[in-house]
Structures are given as C-alpha cells and as structure tokens.
Scaffold this active site. Sequence first.
Site, PDB file in Angstrom:
ATOM      1  CE  LYS A   1       1.891   3.144   4.743  1.00 36.56           C
ATOM      2  NZ  LYS A   1       2.773   3.444   3.492  1.00 36.56           N
TER       3      LYS A   1
ATOM      4  CE  LYS B   1      -0.566  -3.701   4.341  1.00 37.80           C
ATOM      5  NZ  LYS B   1      -0.403  -2.784   3.560  1.00 37.80           N
TER       6      LYS B   1
ATOM      7  CE  LYS C   1       7.722  -2.608   1.035  1.00 34.98           C
ATOM      8  NZ  LYS C   1       8.150  -1.680   0.111  1.00 34.98           N
TER       9      LYS C   1
HETATM   10  P1  TYM Z   1       4.358  -0.959  -1.459  1.00 37.83           P
HETATM   11  O1  TYM Z   1       5.655  -0.485  -1.551  1.00 37.83           O
HETATM   12  O2  TYM Z   1       3.771  -0.988   0.083  1.00 37.83           O
HETATM   13  O3  TYM Z   1       4.151  -2.405  -1.686  1.00 37.83           O
HETATM   14  C1  TYM Z   1       4.488  -3.088  -3.175  1.00 37.83           C
HETATM   15  C2  TYM Z   1       3.645  -3.896  -3.882  1.00 37.83           C
HETATM   16  O4  TYM Z   1       3.697  -5.067  -2.552  1.00 37.83           O
HETATM   17  C3  TYM Z   1       2.180  -5.420  -2.537  1.00 37.83           C
HETATM   18  N1  TYM Z   1       2.264  -5.872  -1.272  1.00 37.83           N
HETATM   19  C4  TYM Z   1       1.545  -7.136  -0.686  1.00 37.83           C
HETATM   20  N2  TYM Z   1       1.126  -7.980  -1.470  1.00 37.83           N
HETATM   21  C5  TYM Z   1       0.615  -8.862  -0.812  1.00 37.83           C
HETATM   22  N3  TYM Z   1       0.811  -9.412   0.514  1.00 37.83           N
HETATM   23  C6  TYM Z   1       1.272  -8.228   1.400  1.00 37.83           C
HETATM   24  N4  TYM Z   1       1.293  -8.565   2.647  1.00 37.83           N
HETATM   25  C7  TYM Z   1       1.747  -7.175   0.481  1.00 37.83           C
HETATM   26  N5  TYM Z   1       2.322  -6.129   0.964  1.00 37.83           N
HETATM   27  C8  TYM Z   1       2.594  -5.204   0.135  1.00 37.83           C
HETATM   28  C9  TYM Z   1       1.484  -3.911  -2.721  1.00 37.83           C
HETATM   29  O5  TYM Z   1       0.037  -4.138  -2.718  1.00 37.83           O
HETATM   30  C10 TYM Z   1       2.247  -3.401  -3.731  1.00 37.83           C
HETATM   31  O6  TYM Z   1       1.655  -3.980  -5.047  1.00 37.83           O
HETATM   32  N6  TYM Z   1       1.627   2.871  -2.855  1.00 37.83           N
HETATM   33  C11 TYM Z   1       2.414   1.642  -3.357  1.00 37.83           C
HETATM   34  C12 TYM Z   1       3.539   2.165  -4.216  1.00 37.83           C
HETATM   35  C13 TYM Z   1       3.188   2.789  -5.424  1.00 37.83           C
HETATM   36  C14 TYM Z   1       2.164   2.334  -6.607  1.00 37.83           C
HETATM   37  C15 TYM Z   1       2.355   3.498  -7.330  1.00 37.83           C
HETATM   38  C16 TYM Z   1       1.982   0.882  -6.792  1.00 37.83           C
HETATM   39  C17 TYM Z   1       3.072   4.242  -5.680  1.00 37.83           C
HETATM   40  N7  TYM Z   1       2.932   4.409  -6.944  1.00 37.83           N
HETATM   41  C18 TYM Z   1       1.757   3.297  -8.657  1.00 37.83           C
HETATM   42  C19 TYM Z   1       1.393   1.036  -8.291  1.00 37.83           C
HETATM   43  C20 TYM Z   1       1.144   2.193  -8.956  1.00 37.83           C
HETATM   44  C21 TYM Z   1       3.010   1.326  -1.955  1.00 37.83           C
HETATM   45  O7  TYM Z   1       3.197   1.765  -1.163  1.00 37.83           O
HETATM   46  O8  TYM Z   1       3.405  -0.365  -2.100  1.00 37.83           O
END
Ligand code: TYM
Length: 326
Positions: free
Chosen positions: A111, A192, A195
């Site tokens: 990032k 991957k 967003k």
């Molecule tokens: P975020 O918002 O980027 O994504 C949310 C969830 O979607 C999953 N994900 C994917 N899974 C499969 N293929 C993909 N291409 C893909 N893109 C995203 C992510 O693995 C995630 O589970 N840091 C985290 C948010 C967060 C969090 C937490 C998660 C903050 N605090 C505590 C778990 C526990 C994030 O940016 O996810």
Amino acid sequence: MTRVFSGIQPTGELHLGNHLGAVRNWVRMQHETDAVFCVVDLHALTMPKTPGEVRSATLHLSQLLLASGLDPELCILFVQSHVREHTECAWLMECNVSFGELSRMTQFKEKSERQRFISSGLFTYPALQAADILLYDTNEVPVGDDQRQHIEVTRDIAERFNSRYGPTFVLPEAVIPAAGARVMDLQHPTNKMSKSADSPQGTVGVLDEPTAIEKKFKRAVTDNDNEVRYDPDSKPGVSNLLSIFAAATGGDPNELASGYTQYGRLKVDTAEAVIEMLTPIQQRFAELEADPAETARLLAVGADKAREIASATISRAKANIGILEG
Ligand code: TYM
C-alpha cells in the site's frame, strides 16, 4: 461457545473476493458461534479520504452486510469508531509491537508503494487490528488469505503482552476458507481482486448488474492453450474461474474442470453461478437502502453490546499493566 471476530473496511465497493473470502463465511458462522463483526471505519482513514466519504461508505457497507445475511439477532454488528476502546487498546498494542515487526508487513509495503503521503497510521494499522481482535477474547478470525500475516502479528502481540503483564488476552486463530480465500482479478489473474486496485473490468462488485457480471466473466483473461485444467501456477486465469465457480456452487475446482472442454462455456456458467448467488443480496440491499434510520438503529444496538465486552477487556489490560486508576 467459540468467539468469532472479523472486520471489513468501508473503502470501495464490496467485491466478490470480500464476499467469498470473508462475508459469506461470517453469515454461516453467526449460526454456530458467538460472532462479532465490525465495519472498521478507523482503518479506512489510513489512506486519504474526502470529508464525508467514510460516513456514507460506512452506512453503505453496513447495509450490504445486512443484505448479505448478517442478522443482528444472531451476531453483533457494529462500527469501530462507535466503540472508543478500540483506539485506546490500539495504543497498548503499539507499545507491545516492534518497529521491525510492523516493517515486515507485506500489506504495508504494497500500500505504501502506491502512496505519496504515507501516514503513520498506515504503518501502525496492524496494532489497531490486533486491538479489534483481542478486545473480544476472540478464538477465531474468519478472513481471506491476505490477512494471515496480520493475525500472526496479533498472536505475537498477545503472547508478548501476556508474558510481560500476566494472562490478559486470548490467542486467536485465523480461519481461512478452503474455497474463495484468494479471489484473483479477472483481468490480471496473478493479482488479488481488490477494492483499491484500479481494475474495474477485473473486479466483480457484489452490486454489479447481471449484464455487467456476464461481460466481465466473458472478457476474463485466460490463456491460449484452451485446456480447462485447475493449475493456479501455470494457468492462473482459468484456475481463478474454476475457484470462483467452485466457491459459488460448493463444488471442487478439479472436478468442475473435468466437465469442460472450452473456456467460453466455463465463463458463461461461472457468471451464471455468481449472478445466482448475488441476486438475492442485491434485492435485499435495495430494501435496506430505503431505510437508513433502521440501519443506524441496528448499529447502535450492536455498539452497545460490543462496548460491554470491550470495556471489560481494556480494564483488565490496564489493571494488569498497572496503570494508576483515575
Ligand atoms: P478488507 O476490508 O481489505 O477485506 C475484508 C475481508 O475480505 C477478504 N478479502 C479477500 N478474500 C479473498 N479474495 C480476495 N481477493 C479478497 N480481498 C479481500 C479479506 O481477507 C478480509 O477478510 N485489515 C482488514 C480489516 C480488519 C480486520 C480486523 C479483519 C480490521 N480489523 C480484525 C479481521 C479482524 C482489511 O483491510 O480487510
């Protein structure tokens, strides 16, 4: 009962990767566990935002999560900034994680490469994520594969804290689904689906119209040898289609591959399976979108329940450190 916690950022549209890698499993797990899910609006601030953007994105994402099947009768659904203990606990986490550990985070490296202004929040982000998880005495964290490293560092912080100050935090485990853990971009199948990536044709939004979904799958990048085989290393595009198809239908990518001799048919059938999975979510979303006050009410109920758990944990952590009571 097993306590489950997970979070999702209100940035960009919810896409097929988020749905298959995370949200769909949350919906299933809320029936079997004591589940807590959070829209992590403070995490979204690690990248520049325009005024008001996070507010509308938080409401929108909350409505999409409800439309996807999260039921506030079965789980706790809340917004991170509504429970102040998250930022308070994040500081305790920051003081128990090293600069070196945070420097090794691959998501920070990726990032920060794309940014001119690299906030220190982007660097300390995993400390806030550790706070999110540890505040709820979490046993399991259902996430996609890209979050594995953040859960590992959360465990390391918890272990370090417990050994410095005595038993305080539960050590969480990542729960990564067998199918859909890493949904790839349809145009760039070695990246991957994301967003933040600038690849609208390679990203399938949960709210995309059926015709748009068909088009994106039809144009998905494959390769020239025209053999339908599940082999992510040498055939990333076709394998991604098979993984999505398998995740959407509950099948196995290798078995599905044996039923196809042409890419065209596989693309059409995968698009159809995805449309079938997303249509009911889109219909429910349209209803929820019309009543933002009801969503706000549900989120307030969720925050009250979350605060009760989080405030007990932060008090325990501060008592164990030995901070003078105010
Ligand atoms: P975020 O918002 O980027 O994504 C949310 C969830 O979607 C999953 N994900 C994917 N899974 C499969 N293929 C993909 N291409 C893909 N893109 C995203 C992510 O693995 C995630 O589970 N840091 C985290 C948010 C967060 C969090 C937490 C998660 C903050 N605090 C505590 C778990 C526990 C994030 O940016 O996810």
